[in-house]
Design a protein around this motif. Structure first.
Motif, PDB file in Angstrom:
ATOM      1  N   UNK A  33      40.148  37.173  44.868  1.00  0.00           N
ATOM      2  CA  UNK A  33      40.008  35.862  44.234  1.00  0.00           C
ATOM      3  C   UNK A  33      38.545  35.590  43.906  1.00  0.00           C
ATOM      4  N   UNK A  34      38.266  34.351  43.488  1.00  0.00           N
ATOM      5  CA  UNK A  34      36.903  33.910  43.188  1.00  0.00           C
ATOM      6  C   UNK A  34      36.718  32.493  43.711  1.00  0.00           C
ATOM      7  N   UNK A  35      35.478  32.021  43.702  1.00  0.00           N
ATOM      8  CA  UNK A  35      35.191  30.667  44.135  1.00  0.00           C
ATOM      9  C   UNK A  35      35.614  29.629  43.112  1.00  0.00           C
ATOM     10  N   UNK A  36      35.823  28.427  43.570  1.00  0.00           N
ATOM     11  CA  UNK A  36      36.213  27.331  42.686  1.00  0.00           C
ATOM     12  C   UNK A  36      35.095  27.004  41.697  1.00  0.00           C
ATOM     13  N   UNK A  37      35.502  26.480  40.539  1.00  0.00           N
ATOM     14  CA  UNK A  37      34.519  26.096  39.517  1.00  0.00           C
ATOM     15  C   UNK A  37      34.630  24.620  39.147  1.00  0.00           C
ATOM     16  N   UNK A  38      35.356  23.850  39.981  1.00  0.00           N
ATOM     17  CA  UNK A  38      35.578  22.434  39.655  1.00  0.00           C
ATOM     18  C   UNK A  38      34.682  21.485  40.436  1.00  0.00           C
ATOM     19  N   UNK A  39      33.754  22.011  41.225  1.00  0.00           N
ATOM     20  CA  UNK A  39      32.775  21.165  41.891  1.00  0.00           C
ATOM     21  C   UNK A  39      31.609  20.879  40.942  1.00  0.00           C
ATOM     22  N   UNK A  40      30.692  19.993  41.373  1.00  0.00           N
ATOM     23  CA  UNK A  40      29.519  19.671  40.561  1.00  0.00           C
ATOM     24  C   UNK A  40      28.766  20.961  40.202  1.00  0.00           C
ATOM     25  N   UNK A  41      28.480  21.117  38.921  1.00  0.00           N
ATOM     26  CA  UNK A  41      27.716  22.272  38.460  1.00  0.00           C
ATOM     27  C   UNK A  41      28.540  23.522  38.248  1.00  0.00           C
TER      28      UNK A  41
END
Length: 205
Positions: free
Chosen positions: A154-162
């Protein structure tokens, strides 16, 4: 080189202690794990913490940065694009976590492809934005600490700030160019290697 993973129980964050066996100098990567656990391992192995290196600035990865720095006087290293997040407890999400809120400035800000020597180890910093603007991977020979950019499967989320999914895609393309036999050590979850991720990770195929 000796690498030890210390897992934080609440968020499942992986802290890594990476040491040079000759000089006994080491780095602590993403000290979100229990401070006592980190220091107990460092003392057990007779290591000297020279740098605190951050793959990115989210609260679960930086909880004990300042405590560790106060105890060891180690220098904090982060990517230059992560400065805004490190300095703001809301943007780094520590304000919304049950642990302490954290705001600070790194001692050393690095750029893509910068290197740093720690004993006989050579650290190479690879800028991999997407999870945060200043996310980076740390390559040491055939080992790569990937933070919340690349996980096993998988990968890290991209919906946080920045966060930015388009930038994440480009970062994954950059990682795909590295050798298959590189072992990866993610910010959460088990280790893997780039060959497996290239073949099976849906975000890299």
């Amino acid at each position: 080189m000796r690498l030890e993973k210390i897992v934080e129980n609440c968020m499942g964050e992986n802290t890594y202690v990476v040491g040079d066996e000759n000089s006994k100098k080491c780095i602590v990567v993403d000290p979100g794990a229990n401070f006592i656990d980190i220091m107990n391992y460092v003392k057990k192995m007779n290591l000297i913490i020279e740098y605190i290196v951050l793959t990115h600035g989210h609260g679960d990865h930086i909880t004990n940065v300042l405590t560790l720095k106060e105890a060891t006087n180690a220098k904090i290293v982060a990517h230059e694009e992560e400065k805004e997040i490190l300095q703001d407890k809301k943007k780094n999400l520590s304000a919304s976590l049950p642990s302490n809120t954290v705001e600070f400035d790194a001692d050393i800000y690095v750029k893509d492809n910068d290197t740093l020597k720690v004993g006989d180890m050579k650290l190479k910093f690879i800028h991999t934005p997407g999870h945060t603007p200043g996310s980076m991977c740390i390559k040491i020979d055939k080992h790569m600490l990937t933070g919340d950019t690349l996980f096993a499967g998988s990968i890290g989320r991209t919906d946080f700030y920045g966060g930015d999914y388009k930038k994440m895609e480009k970062s994954l393309e950059k990682l795909e160019k590295h050798d298959d036999d590189i072992t990866i050590y993610p910010g959460h979850g088990p280790n893997s290697n780039l060959k497996i991720e290239k073949m099976t990770n849906p975000f890299m195929r």
